[in-house]
Structure formats: structure tokens, C-alpha cells
Design an enzyme around this catalytic site. Structure first.
Site, mmCIF file in Angstrom:
data_model
loop_
_atom_site.group_PDB
_atom_site.id
_atom_site.type_symbol
_atom_site.label_atom_id
_atom_site.label_comp_id
_atom_site.label_asym_id
_atom_site.label_seq_id
_atom_site.Cartn_x
_atom_site.Cartn_y
_atom_site.Cartn_z
ATOM 1 N N TYR A 54 0.839 -1.091 0.064
ATOM 2 C CA TYR A 54 -0.312 0.116 0.235
ATOM 3 C C TYR A 54 0.562 1.764 -0.389
ATOM 4 O O TYR A 54 0.013 2.234 -0.800
ATOM 5 C CB TYR A 54 -1.014 0.114 1.246
ATOM 6 C CG TYR A 54 -2.664 -1.158 0.897
ATOM 7 C CD1 TYR A 54 -1.787 -1.771 0.609
ATOM 8 C CD2 TYR A 54 -3.131 0.022 1.214
ATOM 9 C CE1 TYR A 54 -3.324 -3.168 0.831
ATOM 10 C CE2 TYR A 54 -4.603 -1.584 0.377
ATOM 11 C CZ TYR A 54 -5.041 -2.364 0.789
ATOM 12 O OH TYR A 54 -5.816 -3.465 0.214
ATOM 13 N N LYS A 64 3.678 -14.845 3.940
ATOM 14 C CA LYS A 64 3.862 -16.153 3.121
ATOM 15 C C LYS A 64 5.142 -16.111 3.009
ATOM 16 O O LYS A 64 5.953 -15.710 2.585
ATOM 17 C CB LYS A 64 3.098 -15.293 1.674
ATOM 18 C CG LYS A 64 3.552 -16.348 0.723
ATOM 19 C CD LYS A 64 2.257 -17.643 0.563
ATOM 20 C CE LYS A 64 2.466 -18.404 -0.109
ATOM 21 N NZ LYS A 64 1.791 -19.430 -0.750
ATOM 22 N N ASP A 108 -2.621 -17.956 2.875
ATOM 23 C CA ASP A 108 -3.399 -19.090 1.482
ATOM 24 C C ASP A 108 -3.905 -19.997 2.893
ATOM 25 O O ASP A 108 -5.134 -20.667 2.684
ATOM 26 C CB ASP A 108 -2.477 -20.154 1.169
ATOM 27 C CG ASP A 108 -1.074 -20.246 1.260
ATOM 28 O OD1 ASP A 108 -0.448 -20.466 2.179
ATOM 29 O OD2 ASP A 108 -0.667 -21.113 0.350
ATOM 30 N N ASP A 140 -5.855 -6.674 4.629
ATOM 31 C CA ASP A 140 -7.283 -6.395 3.509
ATOM 32 C C ASP A 140 -7.609 -7.552 3.032
ATOM 33 O O ASP A 140 -9.024 -7.754 2.964
ATOM 34 C CB ASP A 140 -6.509 -5.828 2.082
ATOM 35 C CG ASP A 140 -8.015 -5.169 1.517
ATOM 36 O OD1 ASP A 140 -8.951 -4.522 2.106
ATOM 37 O OD2 ASP A 140 -7.603 -5.482 0.209
ATOM 38 N N ASP A 146 -11.929 -9.456 4.547
ATOM 39 C CA ASP A 146 -13.993 -9.483 3.787
ATOM 40 C C ASP A 146 -13.700 -10.872 3.902
ATOM 41 O O ASP A 146 -14.746 -11.699 4.311
ATOM 42 C CB ASP A 146 -13.103 -9.236 1.829
ATOM 43 C CG ASP A 146 -13.664 -7.742 1.841
ATOM 44 O OD1 ASP A 146 -13.259 -6.474 3.030
ATOM 45 O OD2 ASP A 146 -13.908 -7.398 0.381
HETATM 46 C C1 IPM Z 1 -10.429 -1.444 2.688
HETATM 47 C C2 IPM Z 1 -10.557 -0.982 1.589
HETATM 48 C C3 IPM Z 1 -9.259 -0.198 1.320
HETATM 49 C C4 IPM Z 1 -7.957 -0.406 1.321
HETATM 50 C C5 IPM Z 1 -9.900 0.649 -0.176
HETATM 51 C C6 IPM Z 1 -11.027 1.143 -0.714
HETATM 52 C C7 IPM Z 1 -8.323 1.929 -0.351
HETATM 53 O O1 IPM Z 1 -10.905 -2.192 1.177
HETATM 54 O O2 IPM Z 1 -10.833 -0.601 3.685
HETATM 55 O O3 IPM Z 1 -10.684 -2.504 3.262
HETATM 56 O O4 IPM Z 1 -7.709 -1.190 0.531
HETATM 57 O O5 IPM Z 1 -7.603 -0.930 2.486
HETATM 58 MN MN MN Z 2 -11.010 -3.726 2.221
#
Ligand code: IPM
Ligand code: MN
Ligand code: NAD
Length: 326
Positions: free
Chosen positions: A121, A172, A205, A229, A233
Site C-alpha cells: 500500500y 507468506k 493461503d 485487507d 473481507d
Molecule cells: C478497506 C478498503 C481499502 C483498503 C481500499 C478502499 C483502499 O478495501 O478498507 O478494506 O484496501 O484498505
Molecule cells: Mn478492503
């Protein structure tokens, strides 16, 4: 006590879930002095403004920032994500991204500590010979001992404060033998200072398998920016849905403002329909209140968001139901 809060509703469903979160905070009886900032892709499309330096400096002076989500499909990728969201995280030195996950039945209860200022990032890299057949693009991963160590220390402190006292490093190291080695050596060195914390290591993984197959194995996970990140999710999806996943971009040293935001984005596919689940934003506001010392109010909001399967309907209906439970 009144807390001065910068509110950035942002784009898409960010504008729908933030009002619900603010209503819940009002209902719990915490007094916020809010200033709303119109920032995001929709603002950029109107007048070309992303995040002026003076606005960023002003944001840093608040007690906290509550953000909905930013990003719109009509703006090229990265303009808002890098120019606004990551800029805030980096310049305000919000080096911890704390993302808690709890399944509705309570059998799964873990926290991901994601490094929030470095890794891929950081923006290292660029193009050579752009738009030629011999084009080259590089995107490096920046890992400093300073940045990795402060993140790992925070994760050990958190793990030491929890009942299970268990911390898993996810990386990793079998392939990323430079950055992974720095993370592993730093982790091992800091671990010697925390003899009461049990440690583990998973390749990223394999961590994806475990998060789906037996997520109850985790207590605290510490990982780098990109892995964190992606894993969060996935963690949201397996613990009740992304509409429940809260997060805090923390400056633990409190030298400037921390920012609280759902894990999810602006969800262009459902934006404008009042269908977004506001619980992630509400629980992010609860994290904000806890960070501001309003622990009782934060716990009451969390209790009011329990049994999320019974919180159904529109964004405002769910917000109203949480308020009614309070
Ligand atoms: C998150 C989002 C951000 C990230 C993006 C929008 C820059 O996906 O907050 O998880 O990757 O950190
Ligand atoms: Mn995200
Ligand atoms: P997203 O998280 O916005 O949406 C992914 C999927 O989850 C979609 O199907 C969406 O409808 C669903 N979803 C998300 N939040 C929900 C909620 N509260 N209730 C119900 N369903 C929900 O991810 P994306 O589509 O990849 O990204 C859209 C935009 O948001 C992009 O511009 C991205 O960069 C941005 N983004 C911003 C943030 C942030 O501001 N913190 C975080 C992630 C993505």
C-alpha cells in the site's frame, strides 16, 4: 462530555449507513459535536477536489473521524482510494487497522490486526516505458522494522489482554523471503517479552482455509496490509456477512485523530436503494466510542446489535430496530 467528531459519509451506501450510526449514538445518550465533510468520489466528480492539505490537517484535530465509505465507479480506480482514504490513514499515522469478528452464536470471536501504513500500500514503484510494448510496472512492498514492530507489539498487547491470549502471525514466509523474514524475526523477538501469549504462524493461503473451515481456532491475528485487507473481507463473509464487519484505523499513541469505518466499501451495486446493512457502521461507531472512553455506551450498542439475523429490512428499519433495542 461532548466529543468533537469529523463525519465523512463519503459515497454510495456510506451516505446511507452513517446517518443510522449517528442515530444510534444519539439514542445511547453520548453527546457528539459533529462536523460533516463532503469528500469522496461524488464530490470529486462535482469540483475535482479530493483532499486538500488544510482539510486533512483539520481532520487530524478532531477527537475521532467517522467514515462511511468512499469510491465510485465513475472515477478511475485509486484516485479516491489513494488520494483520500489511504492519505488519511498514512498522514494521520493510523498504523493499526483493528477489525473484530464475532459470529452471531459467539463460537467465533477473533480480531485481525492489520498493519495500516506500509506493505504494497505504501505506493512504491512505477512505470517504465509506459504505453510501449516493452512497458514495465513494478509495485514494491515496503516493510520497515519500525512499522512492523509497532504493529506486532500492539497485537501482542491486545492478545495479552484477552482470555485466550493467543496470537497468530499470518504471512507468506515461504515465498516472500525478505518481507516475511522481517515479519517472522520481529514477531519472534517481541514474543520473548510476552511469555503468557501463545503464538502460532499460518501461511496466508492456509489461513483462508482455516477461516472458512474452523475460524474458532483464531483469537488475534496479526498480518500485513494487503493480506489483512483480503482476510478481513473473508472473515466478514464467514462471521455473519460483510454488513456486520466494523473497523478502526487507530493511532494508538493518540498524536492525531483515529478513524472508524466499516470494513465494506460504497457498494455501488446496491447504493441508493436503502438496502445496505448499517450494523457495520453502527459497530464502528461503537468502537469509536470505546476509543473515546465511552465503554459502557459502546457495550450497550454491541448488545443491541446481537442476534443480527433478527435485524432485517431496510437500512433505516435496521437502524430503528437497534435504537428500539437500546
Ligand atoms: C478497506 C478498503 C481499502 C483498503 C481500499 C478502499 C483502499 O478495501 O478498507 O478494506 O484496501 O484498505
Ligand atoms: Mn478492503
Ligand atoms: P464493497 O464492499 O463496496 O461491496 C462488495 C459487496 O458487498 C457488494 O456486493 C455489496 O453490495 C456488498 N455489501 C457491502 N457492504 C454491504 C452492506 N453494508 N450491506 C449489504 N451488502 C453490502 O466492495 P467493492 O464493490 O469492491 O468496492 C466498491 C467501492 O468501494 C470501490 O471504489 C472501493 O475502492 C471502495 N471501498 C471503500 C472502502 C472504504 O471507504 N473504507 C472499503 C472498501 C472498498
Amino acid at each position: 462530555m461532548t466529543h468533537r467528531i469529523a463525519v465523512v459519509p463519503g459515497d454510495g451506501i456510506g451516505r446511507e449507513v452513517v446517518p443510522a450510526a449517528l442515530e444510534v449514538v444519539a439514542a445511547v445518550g453520548v453527546d457528539l459535536d459533529t462536523t460533516t465533510f463532503d469528500l469522496g468520489g461524488e464530490r470529486y466528480l462535482r469540483d475535482g477536489v479530493v483532499l486538500p492539505d488544510d482539510v486533512l490537517a483539520e481532520l487530524g484535530t478532531f477527537d475521532a473521524i467517522l467514515l462511511g465509505a468512499v469510491g465510485t465507479p465513475d472515477v478511475p480506480p485509486g484516485v479516491i482510494e489513494r488520494g483520500l482514504l489511504l492519505k488519511m490513514r498514512f498522514v494521520l499515522d493510523q498504523y493499526i487497522n483493528q477489525r473484530p469478528f464475532r459470529s452471531p452464536d459467539g463460537s467465533v470471536d477473533f480480531v485481525v490486526i492489520r498493519e495500516n501504513t506500509e506493505g504494497t500500500y505504501a505506493g512504491e514503484g512505477g512505470f517504465l516505458r509506459k504505453d510501449t510494448p516493452a512497458e514495465i510496472a513494478t509495485q514494491g512492498s515496503v516493510n520497515t522494522r519500525y512499522g512492523v514492530e509497532r504493529c506486532i507489539r500492539y497485537a501482542f498487547d491486545l492478545a495479552a489482554s484477552r482470555a485466550r491470549r493467543h496470537l497468530t502471525l499470518v504471512h507468506k514466509t515461504n515465498v516472500l523471503t525478505f518481507s516475511g523474514d522481517l515479519w517472522q524475526r520481529t514477531f519472534d523477538a517481541v514474543a520473548t517479552e510476552y511469555p503468557n501469549v501463545e503464538t502460532a504462524y499460518n501461511h496466508v493461503d492456509a489461513a483462508c482455509i482455516h477461516l472458512v473451515a474452523n475460524p474458532e481456532r483464531y483469537d488475534v491475528i496479526v498480518t500485513d496490509n494487503l493480506f489483512g485487507d483480503i482476510l478481513t473481507d473473508l472473515a466478514g463473509a464467514v462471521t455473519g456477512g460483510i454488513g456486520l464487519a466494523a473497523s478502526g484505523c487507530l493511532n494508538p499513541d493518540r498524536t492525531t485523530a483515529s478513524m472508524f469505518e466499516p470494513v465494506h466499501g460504497s457498494a455501488p451495486d446496491i447504493a441508493g436503494r436503502g438496502e445496505a446493512n448499517p450494523v457495520a457502521a453502527i459497530l464502528s461507531a461503537a468502537m469509536m466510542l470505546e476509543f473515546l472512553g465511552e465503554v459502557d455506551a459502546a457495550n450497550r450498542i454491541r448488545s443491541a446489535c446481537a442476534a443480527p439475523d433478527e435485524l432485517t429490512g431496510s437500512t433505516s428499519a435496521i437502524g430503528d430496530a437497534v435504537v428500539a433495542r437500546l
